[in-house]
Design an enzyme around this catalytic site. Structure first.
Site, PDB file in Angstrom:
ATOM      1  CG  ASP A  97      -1.529  -1.378   1.436  1.00  0.00           C
ATOM      2  OD1 ASP A  97      -2.362  -1.751   0.606  1.00  0.00           O
ATOM      3  OD2 ASP A  97      -1.160  -2.090   2.389  1.00  0.00           O
ATOM      4  CG  HIS A 112      -3.071  -5.018   4.035  1.00  0.00           C
ATOM      5  ND1 HIS A 112      -2.586  -4.240   3.028  1.00  0.00           N
ATOM      6  CD2 HIS A 112      -3.399  -6.189   3.479  1.00  0.00           C
ATOM      7  CE1 HIS A 112      -2.613  -4.922   1.902  1.00  0.00           C
ATOM      8  NE2 HIS A 112      -3.104  -6.105   2.143  1.00  0.00           N
TER       9      HIS A 112
HETATM   10  C1  LIG Z   1      -8.441  -5.598   7.862  1.00  0.00           C
HETATM   11  O1  LIG Z   1      -7.856  -5.879   6.614  1.00  0.00           O
HETATM   12  C2  LIG Z   1      -7.908  -7.229   6.220  1.00  0.00           C
HETATM   13  C3  LIG Z   1      -7.174  -7.350   4.915  1.00  0.00           C
HETATM   14  O2  LIG Z   1      -7.728  -6.555   3.921  1.00  0.00           O
HETATM   15  C4  LIG Z   1      -9.345  -7.680   6.108  1.00  0.00           C
HETATM   16  O3  LIG Z   1      -9.366  -9.064   5.823  1.00  0.00           O
HETATM   17  C5  LIG Z   1     -10.033  -7.398   7.420  1.00  0.00           C
HETATM   18  O4  LIG Z   1     -11.378  -7.727   7.303  1.00  0.00           O
HETATM   19  C6  LIG Z   1      -9.869  -5.944   7.803  1.00  0.00           C
HETATM   20  N1  LIG Z   1     -10.467  -5.751   9.096  1.00  0.00           N
HETATM   21  C7  LIG Z   1     -11.516  -5.021   9.290  1.00  0.00           C
HETATM   22  C8  LIG Z   1     -12.019  -5.053  10.684  1.00  0.00           C
HETATM   23  O5  LIG Z   1     -12.003  -4.378   8.392  1.00  0.00           O
END
Ligand SMILES: *[C@@H]1O[C@H](CO)[C@@H](O)[C@H](O)[C@H]1NC(C)=O
Ligand SMILES: *[C@@H]1O[C@H](CO)[C@@H](O)[C@H](O)[C@H]1NC(C)=O
Ligand SMILES: *[C@@H]1O[C@H](CO)[C@@H](O)[C@H](O)[C@H]1NC(C)=O
Length: 206
Positions: A35, A63
């Site tokens: 990123d 991420h």
């Molecule tokens: C955080 O990022 C990861 C990777 O993109 C994703 O799988 C995960 O759901 C994200 N967490 C939240 C709480 O959005």
């Protein structure tokens, strides 16, 4: 040094750290370099300079789509002088809109620059910087353990911060001024990570 790449990388990294308590928490990291590299090359394309002339972009948080690519501290070297990113790009609406929502990532793909932006390259960049350090006055982005002492990010999360690396260890670059716009984006991505952590830890009974 442990680098976690598989998604959800931040939370997977936190779980790994908790399951291996004999390894110091500082030895764990997760990848946000892809990123970081993307943000850098998007700014470079806008300014018509190579990505090497863009420094100090920051990826904050998870991420994911809530991550916040921040260019308030980024400098672009335009014909030998370092210009703040906002002045170099001259398009605040883009920097606070499509740039953050990463619609530009699609542009990079379409231009077939994606190979240079691959996860494999990002992993090499991440490890190389841990090994060789970052140049004086420069920082990169890594998901690292939050001790609760930086930027008001809650303790016990793996959160992407600006880090400076020297002698094979990283230091979060503290004290950068954060405006209200950045603050709200940094808090939103932290809130997601807290929720995900609490769900995962409850499920795993950690
Ligand atoms: C955080 O990022 C990861 C990777 O993109 C994703 O799988 C995960 O759901 C994200 N967490 C939240 C709480 O959005
Ligand atoms: C943690 O990292 C430090 C610095 O790189 C290293 O010296 C140490 O061996 C690591 N500890 C473990 C248990 O891996
Ligand atoms: C900026 O770019 C010029 C080449 O255009 C280079 O000579 C100079 O060293 C660069 N300055 C910095 C601070 O990177």
């Amino acid at each position: 040094v442990v680098l976690v790449v598989g998604n959800p990388a931040n939370t997977n990294c936190l779980i790994a750290a908790k399951c291996a308590p004999s390894i110091p928490k500082e030895n764990f990291s997760c990848l946000t370099r892809l990123d970081h590299n993307r943000a850098r090359s998007q700014v470079a394309m806008r300014c018509g300079v190579p990505a090497t002339q863009v420094k100090n972009v920051i990826i904050w948080g998870n991420h994911s789509s809530t991550q916040y690519p921040d260019v308030h501290h980024c400098l672009v070297n335009i014909s030998g002088s370092e210009v703040p990113c906002y002045d170099a790009v001259k398009d605040d609406a883009w920097l606070q809109g499509d740039f953050i929502s990463q619609r530009g990532a699609a542009v990079i793909k379409a231009r077939k620059l994606s190979s240079a932006m691959s996860a494999a390259k990002a992993i090499c960049d991440h490890m190389r910087d841990i090994w060789s350090g970052t140049p004086e006055g420069e920082f990169t982005s890594m998901g690292v353990y939050s001790t609760g002492n930086s930027y008001g990010v809650q303790k016990d999360l793996i959160y992407s911060f600006p880090v400076h690396i020297k002698d094979k260890s990283f230091k979060i670059v503290d004290g950068l001024p954060i405006n209200d716009f950045s603050r709200s984006k940094m808090d939103a991505t932290a809130a997601e990570l807290i929720e995900e952590r609490d769900t995962a830890l409850a499920f795993l009974d950690l």
